[in-house]
Design an enzyme around this catalytic site. Structure first.
Site, PDB file in Angstrom:
ATOM      1  N   ARG A  47     -12.896 -29.824  23.648  1.00 24.68           N
ATOM      2  CA  ARG A  47     -12.960 -28.444  23.191  1.00 24.68           C
ATOM      3  C   ARG A  47     -12.738 -27.525  24.398  1.00 24.68           C
ATOM      4  O   ARG A  47     -13.561 -27.493  25.313  1.00 24.68           O
ATOM      5  CB  ARG A  47     -14.315 -28.144  22.533  1.00 24.68           C
ATOM      6  CG  ARG A  47     -14.400 -26.710  22.093  1.00 24.68           C
ATOM      7  CD  ARG A  47     -15.666 -26.324  21.335  1.00 24.68           C
ATOM      8  NE  ARG A  47     -15.604 -24.875  21.183  1.00 24.68           N
ATOM      9  CZ  ARG A  47     -16.562 -24.015  21.474  1.00 24.68           C
ATOM     10  NH1 ARG A  47     -17.745 -24.449  21.871  1.00 24.68           N
ATOM     11  NH2 ARG A  47     -16.368 -22.729  21.360  1.00 24.68           N
ATOM     12  N   HIS A  93     -13.042 -16.975  23.417  1.00 27.42           N
ATOM     13  CA  HIS A  93     -14.391 -17.294  23.891  1.00 27.42           C
ATOM     14  C   HIS A  93     -14.808 -16.183  24.876  1.00 27.42           C
ATOM     15  O   HIS A  93     -14.810 -16.391  26.091  1.00 27.42           O
ATOM     16  CB  HIS A  93     -14.385 -18.679  24.547  1.00 27.42           C
ATOM     17  CG  HIS A  93     -15.743 -19.287  24.733  1.00 27.42           C
ATOM     18  ND1 HIS A  93     -16.057 -20.576  24.340  1.00 27.42           N
ATOM     19  CD2 HIS A  93     -16.873 -18.787  25.280  1.00 27.42           C
ATOM     20  CE1 HIS A  93     -17.330 -20.830  24.652  1.00 27.42           C
ATOM     21  NE2 HIS A  93     -17.843 -19.769  25.229  1.00 27.42           N
ATOM     22  N   GLU A 129     -19.133 -17.825  18.990  1.00 28.29           N
ATOM     23  CA  GLU A 129     -20.417 -17.108  19.003  1.00 28.29           C
ATOM     24  C   GLU A 129     -20.307 -15.597  18.829  1.00 28.29           C
ATOM     25  O   GLU A 129     -20.708 -14.836  19.730  1.00 28.29           O
ATOM     26  CB  GLU A 129     -21.184 -17.416  20.297  1.00 28.29           C
ATOM     27  CG  GLU A 129     -21.523 -18.876  20.484  1.00 28.29           C
ATOM     28  CD  GLU A 129     -22.467 -19.124  21.668  1.00 28.29           C
ATOM     29  OE1 GLU A 129     -22.872 -18.150  22.346  1.00 28.29           O
ATOM     30  OE2 GLU A 129     -22.823 -20.286  21.896  1.00 28.29           O
ATOM     31  N   ASN A 139     -23.129 -24.168  17.531  1.00 28.35           N
ATOM     32  CA  ASN A 139     -23.658 -24.277  18.889  1.00 28.35           C
ATOM     33  C   ASN A 139     -25.173 -24.179  18.795  1.00 28.35           C
ATOM     34  O   ASN A 139     -25.702 -23.171  18.316  1.00 28.35           O
ATOM     35  CB  ASN A 139     -23.143 -23.133  19.771  1.00 28.35           C
ATOM     36  CG  ASN A 139     -21.659 -23.269  20.099  1.00 28.35           C
ATOM     37  OD1 ASN A 139     -21.003 -24.229  19.680  1.00 28.35           O
ATOM     38  ND2 ASN A 139     -21.136 -22.309  20.835  1.00 28.35           N
ATOM     39  N   TYR A 178     -28.907 -24.848  20.873  1.00 26.56           N
ATOM     40  CA  TYR A 178     -29.621 -25.158  22.116  1.00 26.56           C
ATOM     41  C   TYR A 178     -31.136 -25.246  21.928  1.00 26.56           C
ATOM     42  O   TYR A 178     -31.787 -26.059  22.543  1.00 26.56           O
ATOM     43  CB  TYR A 178     -29.285 -24.128  23.202  1.00 26.56           C
ATOM     44  CG  TYR A 178     -27.859 -24.271  23.700  1.00 26.56           C
ATOM     45  CD1 TYR A 178     -27.553 -25.115  24.759  1.00 26.56           C
ATOM     46  CD2 TYR A 178     -26.817 -23.599  23.074  1.00 26.56           C
ATOM     47  CE1 TYR A 178     -26.247 -25.277  25.215  1.00 26.56           C
ATOM     48  CE2 TYR A 178     -25.497 -23.753  23.523  1.00 26.56           C
ATOM     49  CZ  TYR A 178     -25.223 -24.595  24.587  1.00 26.56           C
ATOM     50  OH  TYR A 178     -23.937 -24.758  25.007  1.00 26.56           O
ATOM     51  N   GLU A 192     -21.293 -27.231  20.505  1.00 21.33           N
ATOM     52  CA  GLU A 192     -21.964 -27.124  21.802  1.00 21.33           C
ATOM     53  C   GLU A 192     -23.412 -27.566  21.663  1.00 21.33           C
ATOM     54  O   GLU A 192     -24.101 -27.180  20.714  1.00 21.33           O
ATOM     55  CB  GLU A 192     -22.003 -25.678  22.330  1.00 21.33           C
ATOM     56  CG  GLU A 192     -20.742 -25.214  22.986  1.00 21.33           C
ATOM     57  CD  GLU A 192     -20.854 -23.792  23.545  1.00 21.33           C
ATOM     58  OE1 GLU A 192     -21.959 -23.397  23.996  1.00 21.33           O
ATOM     59  OE2 GLU A 192     -19.838 -23.091  23.510  1.00 21.33           O
TER      60      GLU A 192
END
Ligand SMILES: *[C@@H]1O[C@H](CO)[C@@H](O)[C@H](O)[C@H]1NC(C)=O
Ligand SMILES: *[C@@H]1O[C@H](CO)[C@@H](O)[C@H](O)[C@H]1NC(C)=O
Ligand SMILES: *[C@@H]1O[C@H](CO)[C@@H](O)[C@H](O)[C@H]1NC(C)=O
Ligand SMILES: *[C@@H]1O[C@H](CO)[C@@H](O)[C@H](O)[C@H]1NC(C)=O
Length: 482
Positions: A98, A143, A188, A332, A334, A389
């Site tokens: 990616r 991005h 995002e 994504n 986290y 991600e």
């Protein structure tokens, strides 16, 4: 969908129970990947006709916005060292890479009437080299690195950018769509709107707070969503029948779990989820914002004396075009949040108090949150989902990164568990292939599987322990919980 789900249950994950160790087999059609983004790794900031992005300007002209006062002028120098990166990807054995394409490297002033041939050449080289190495490209169109010229003209606060993004996407399909089959439009949008245009929880380029927050937050998000849809529709109408790829979007989200089982906290956790994931996913998959956002923001706006809601509305035609405008969804993830309902808010600005985010504790690491968000996204939006991600940062970039290995192990297992639960999860992507320019944190925060020596002109990459570990998981196609 039912038949598809049946397929996923068909004995694809064998779980071998040991004493304290479980082995998870990786389904045959599940892929592993690693990720980077153009600004964070490429460097070549002014090379061969590239235009400036808002991050080039932000890092150079706004002192103090980057922790170590660094910039992305050279970064990992992937503009020149992409072949080394591809060798490293090959060593990992990943099925996909990616990367993102720099809008101003392709269109220096943002407009599709002046294409930079050297930019096209760079990504052709990258894509061809990847394919030669047996690695499938997964390309993000945007991005964070908006061309400065477009940002100066209002950027994501101006409706003009929707068409500009569509024109840019067309250039990418025309030049790379014969080989790139996995497209992601925008990375995002939540981060862009809340950090770039509202300064909530942090500040990012363009740091344009000319419009009052959170009006700016909702307006920029509105145009990001419409720009995504524009790129999707262009693919549908002009390229899909020939190129047969798929177009999706990358959404960042935590998992929002109620702090207690009171009705109020449960409702607050659901609202927090709507205000993060649903904000973008519901327009794209269902054609409109979540009901909780529409109602909550409208009544908050009214209570403050405004005659209109801060949340913009989609026209009937836009709703129609938006609905179902993604073939797949990148997540994504986290960390998670524990959510308390509370009526006061911490930002000192008139933010809506309805989003349930006013009292959130970060849960980290929180792999079960990844499992939950993947199940939720797959069940709710009914498209293939990919972890685009997930990763662990430290401040040292140490080669002996056993903490990162623990983190990745737990989150890959959570991903495989979600798949076992019946979620349509196709792959897992580590952020990041290598240490890089981590936005506002500069080079002080390191996520890489490879360490990069940023004082070495050659930007030498050295595999960390996590790189060999990931190589092993991919080669064995199984992973142990211990
Ligand atoms: C900020 O956005 C406004 C539009 O709301 C625009 O007029 C202005 O030029 C932008 N400023 C910067 C520095 O991007
Ligand atoms: C809420 O209830 C569920 C189901 O009974 C339970 O599993 C969970 O631990 C409870 N959560 C809290 C924070 O008490
Ligand atoms: C990084 O590169 C510099 C310059 O080549 C070298 O002096 C230094 O030892 C390297 N650092 C590490 C950790 O390898
Ligand atoms: C950098 O790369 C060049 C060319 O490959 C090589 O000659 C040189 O020794 C390298 N320098 C360092 C510090 O590794």
């Amino acid at each position: 969908m039912k038949t598809l789900l049946g397929l996923f249950f068909a004995g694809i994950i064998a779980v071998v129970q040991g004493q304290s160790c479980t082995t998870y087999q990786v389904p045959k059609d599940f892929f592993f990947a690693a990720a980077t983004a153009a600004f964070q790794v490429e460097g070549g900031a002014k090379a061969d006709g590239k235009g400036a992005s808002i991050w080039d300007i932000w890092t150079h002209y706004f002192p103090g916005v980057i922790t170590d006062n660094s910039n992305g002028d050279i970064a990992c120098d992937s503009y020149h060292l992409y072949k080394v990166d591809i060798q490293n990807l090959k060593k990992l054995g990943v099925q996909q890479y990616r990367f993102s394409i720099s809008w101003p490297r392709i269109l220096p002033d943002g407009n599709a009437n002046s294409v930079n041939p050297a930019g096209i050449q760079y990504y052709n080289n990258l894509i061809n080299e990847l394919i030669a190495a047996g690695i499938e490209p997964m390309a993000t169109m945007f991005h964070f690195d908006t061309p400065t010229t477009l940002s100066d003209a209002g950027g994501w606060l101006s409706r003009d950018i929707v068409d500009k993004f569509g024109d840019y996407a067309r250039v990418l399909y025309q030049n790379f769509g014969d080989r790139v089959k996995n497209w992601l439009t925008i990375n995002e949008p939540l981060s862009i709107s809340t950090w770039g245009y509202c300064g909530l929880d942090g500040v990012q380029a363009p740091g344009n707070f000319s419009m009052q927050c959170p009006w700016s937050k909702y307006l920029s998000a509105h145009y990001l969503i419409l720009a995504h849809a524009k790129a999707y529709i262009i693919y549908d109408r002009e390229f899909r029948s020939r190129q047969r790829g798929r177009v999706g979007i990358v959404l960042s989200t935590g998992w929002y779990t109620p702090a207690t089982n009171t009705t109020e906290d449960i409702a607050a956790a659901n609202r927090a989820r709507d205000f993060a994931l649903g904000w973008f996913a519901e327009p794209i998959f269902f054609g409109d914002y979540p009901q909780s956002m529409k109602e909550g923001i409208a009544s908050k706006s009214t209570s403050e004396g405004y005659t209109t809601s801060r949340l913009p509305e989609f026209s009937p035609l836009e709703k129609l075009l938006l609905k179902g405008s993604a073939d797949w969804l990148g997540i994504n993830y986290y960390y998670g949040f524990s959510i308390n309902n509370r009526v006061t808010f911490p930002y000192g600005i008139p933010q809506e108090q309805v989003d349930g985010s006013t009292n959130r504790n970060v849960l980290y690491p929180y792999p079960q949150g990844l499992r939950s968000v993947l199940n939720y996204a797959s069940q709710t939006y009914k498209v293939p989902v990919v972890v685009t991600e997930n990763g662990y940062s430290d401040g040292t970039g140490t080669l002996d990164d056993t903490i990162r290995i623990d983190f990745l192990r737990d989150h890959i297992i959570a991903t495989l568990q979600a798949r076992q639960d019946g979620a349509n999860i196709q792959g897992y992507t580590v952020w990041s292939l290598m240490d890089n320019m981590e936005w506002s944190s500069g080079y002080t925060v390191k996520y890489g599987l490879y360490q990069v020596n940023f004082t070495d002109p050659n930007r030498t990459r050295t595999p960390k322990a996590s790189a060999s570990w990931y190589t092993n998981v991919i080669a064995q196609r199984s992973i142990n919980s211990c």
